[in-house]
Design a protein around this motif. Structure first.
Motif, PDB file in Angstrom:
ATOM      1  N   ASN A  73       0.806  -1.218   0.000  1.00 51.42           N
ATOM      2  CA  ASN A  73       0.000   0.000   0.000  1.00 51.42           C
ATOM      3  C   ASN A  73       0.841   1.272   0.000  1.00 51.42           C
ATOM      4  N   ASP A 140     -13.191   0.484  -4.808  1.00 49.66           N
ATOM      5  CA  ASP A 140     -13.934   1.709  -4.461  1.00 49.66           C
ATOM      6  C   ASP A 140     -14.650   2.337  -5.661  1.00 49.66           C
ATOM      7  N   GLU A 235     -17.498   4.129   4.980  1.00 55.17           N
ATOM      8  CA  GLU A 235     -16.463   4.413   5.994  1.00 55.17           C
ATOM      9  C   GLU A 235     -15.998   5.871   5.963  1.00 55.17           C
ATOM     10  N   ARG A 254       0.097   5.648   7.852  1.00 55.00           N
ATOM     11  CA  ARG A 254      -1.170   5.271   7.243  1.00 55.00           C
ATOM     12  C   ARG A 254      -2.361   5.945   7.902  1.00 55.00           C
ATOM     13  N   HIS A 283     -12.540  -6.084   5.345  1.00 57.57           N
ATOM     14  CA  HIS A 283     -11.812  -6.654   4.212  1.00 57.57           C
ATOM     15  C   HIS A 283     -12.504  -7.836   3.557  1.00 57.57           C
TER      16      HIS A 283
HETATM   17  O1  F6P Z   1      -8.980   1.372  -1.590  1.00 50.54           O
HETATM   18  C1  F6P Z   1      -9.454   0.124  -1.230  1.00 50.54           C
HETATM   19  C2  F6P Z   1      -9.691   0.029   0.261  1.00 50.54           C
HETATM   20  O2  F6P Z   1     -10.219  -1.241   0.547  1.00 50.54           O
HETATM   21  C3  F6P Z   1     -10.587   1.136   0.824  1.00 50.54           C
HETATM   22  O3  F6P Z   1     -11.946   0.892   0.567  1.00 50.54           O
HETATM   23  C4  F6P Z   1     -10.191   1.098   2.281  1.00 50.54           C
HETATM   24  O4  F6P Z   1     -10.389   2.344   2.893  1.00 50.54           O
HETATM   25  C5  F6P Z   1      -8.733   0.774   2.229  1.00 50.54           C
HETATM   26  O5  F6P Z   1      -8.483   0.181   0.974  1.00 50.54           O
HETATM   27  C6  F6P Z   1      -8.297  -0.154   3.316  1.00 50.54           C
HETATM   28  O6  F6P Z   1      -6.917  -0.286   3.244  1.00 50.54           O
HETATM   29  P1  F6P Z   1      -6.099  -1.324   4.109  1.00 50.54           P
HETATM   30  O7  F6P Z   1      -6.236  -2.656   3.422  1.00 50.54           O
HETATM   31  O8  F6P Z   1      -4.731  -0.804   4.050  1.00 50.54           O
HETATM   32  O9  F6P Z   1      -6.690  -1.348   5.462  1.00 50.54           O
END
Ligand code: F6P
Length: 358
Positions: A73, A140, A235, A254, A283
């Motif tokens: 990420n 998204d 969210e 993050r 997730h």
């Molecule tokens: O961009 C995709 C996404 O799943 C978003 O919907 C969410 O806010 C973010 O990534 C979550 O990221 P991570 O997997 O780093 O928690």
């Protein structure tokens, strides 16, 4: 011709189908070699061994969620960050290391699959002369220039199934069920799954909400004799004049959205007599097998990326517009695609009696 492929940012169902389609098209049609870069741009900078991708090694990948290449990420080559022992964050431009590594691997063209952050990196690499094509990816659905991104269909299927399941238990216990879904700063997952799943209230970042209209809507549902309600909260939704809510993260670099579902659920429980339960879907929306529609789109994207490489159309992103596969300049495509608060979709949902909390 040796093609590198990199999956960057969070994963999305369909990434493996992109990889498979690119490898099959590269081998079957053009006789190109394909190398997979592991762990996104982090892996490139950390000089991880690449994965040699052949038609045999991508067999059966169309139905697998995640990405066999791994993803990271963070890891922009233009802003490599490191947390110092003091807790300070050091940022370095490592883009020349990234391009040197690509040359060292003998990569003649690079396919990058990612979301808006990745597209910004891709545009800069293109400006530095890297022969690059991009594939838009995110659950998204928040990227401009493409009507839809792959991963979105799987995410809304999961979110809608969750609402369907919540509805049956909500009905038995006469409860208000609040479902918090992903989507970052856009409300696509919330809006589409909310309408598909029969939600009474949908809260999205594009429409800052107030509490009274939400309570009034649930009270109206109660008064009509239906003793359960469904509330979908993106969210990234936030109360008017308030702030978005974030969760703690072990990594200070993050920002993790989350918590707004519980906030809304607590207010409803405090102010109305309904019992309230909150589910944070998290997730689950990113995992699992891609839907056929996502596999189809991802496969078209992956194959089209190879066609762009064959035509040397560098700096372009594949996109779906209407029913057509097209190529658009990456620089034009890395803008966000938000829901129009005054658009047809929101009006239609309002016409059904759905409250957006305003
Ligand atoms: O961009 C995709 C996404 O799943 C978003 O919907 C969410 O806010 C973010 O990534 C979550 O990221 P991570 O997997 O780093 O928690």
């Amino acid at each position: 011709m040796r093609i590198g492929i990199i999956t960057s940012g969070g994963d999305a169902p369909g990434l493996n189908a992109v990889i498979r389609a690119a490898v099959l098209t590269a081998h079957e049609k053009y006789g190109y070699e394909v190398l997979g870069i592991r762990q996104g741009f982090d892996g490139l900078l950390n000089r991880l061994d690449p994965m040699i991708l052949t038609p045999e090694s991508v067999e059966g990948l169309h139905l697998r969620g995640g990405t066999i290449l791994g993803a990271a990420n963070r890891g922009s080559p233009f802003a490599r960050t490191q947390v110092l022992p003091s807790g300070e964050i050091e940022v370095q431009d490592a883009s020349h290391e990234a391009t040197a590594r690509l040359r060292e691997l003998g990569i003649d063209a690079l396919i990058v699959a990612g979301g808006d952050g990745t597209l910004r990196i891709s545009e800069k690499l293109h400006d530095m002369g890297v022969p690059i094509v991009a594939v838009p990816k995110t659950i998204d659905n928040d990227l401009s220039e493409t009507d839809v991104t792959f991963g979105f269909d799987t995410a809304i299927q999961t979110a809608t199934e969750a609402l369907d399941k919540l509805q049956t238990t909500a009905e038995s216990h006469h409860r208000v069920m609040v479902l918090e879904v992903m989507g970052r700063d856009s409300g696509w997952i919330a809006l589409v799954s909310g309408v598909a799943g029969g939600a009474d209230v949908i809260l999205i970042p594009e429409i800052p909400f107030q509490l009274d209209p939400i309570l009034a809507k649930i009270s109206r549902v109660n008064a009509r004799g239906r003793r359960y309600s469904l509330v979908v909260v993106a969210e990234g939704a936030f109360i008017s004049l308030g702030e978005k809510q974030y969760l703690a993260d072990s990594d200070p670099r993050r920002e993790r959205l989350g918590g707004i579902g519980n906030f809304v659920g607590n207010v409803i429980a405090e102010r109305l007599e309904n019992e309230v339960r909150v589910t944070v879907l998290g997730h689950l929306q990113r995992g699992g097998q891609p839907t056929p529609r996502d596999r189809w789109l991802a496969t078209r994207f992956g194959s089209m990326a190879i066609q762009l490489i064959a035509r040397q159309e560098w700096g372009m992103m594949v996109a779906l517009q209407g029913t057509n596969m097209v190529a658009v300049p990456i620089g034009q495509a890395n803008k966000s695609n938000f829901i129009d608060p005054n658009g047809e979709m929101v009006h239609m949902a309002r016409d059904l009696g759905i409250s957006f909390g305003v």
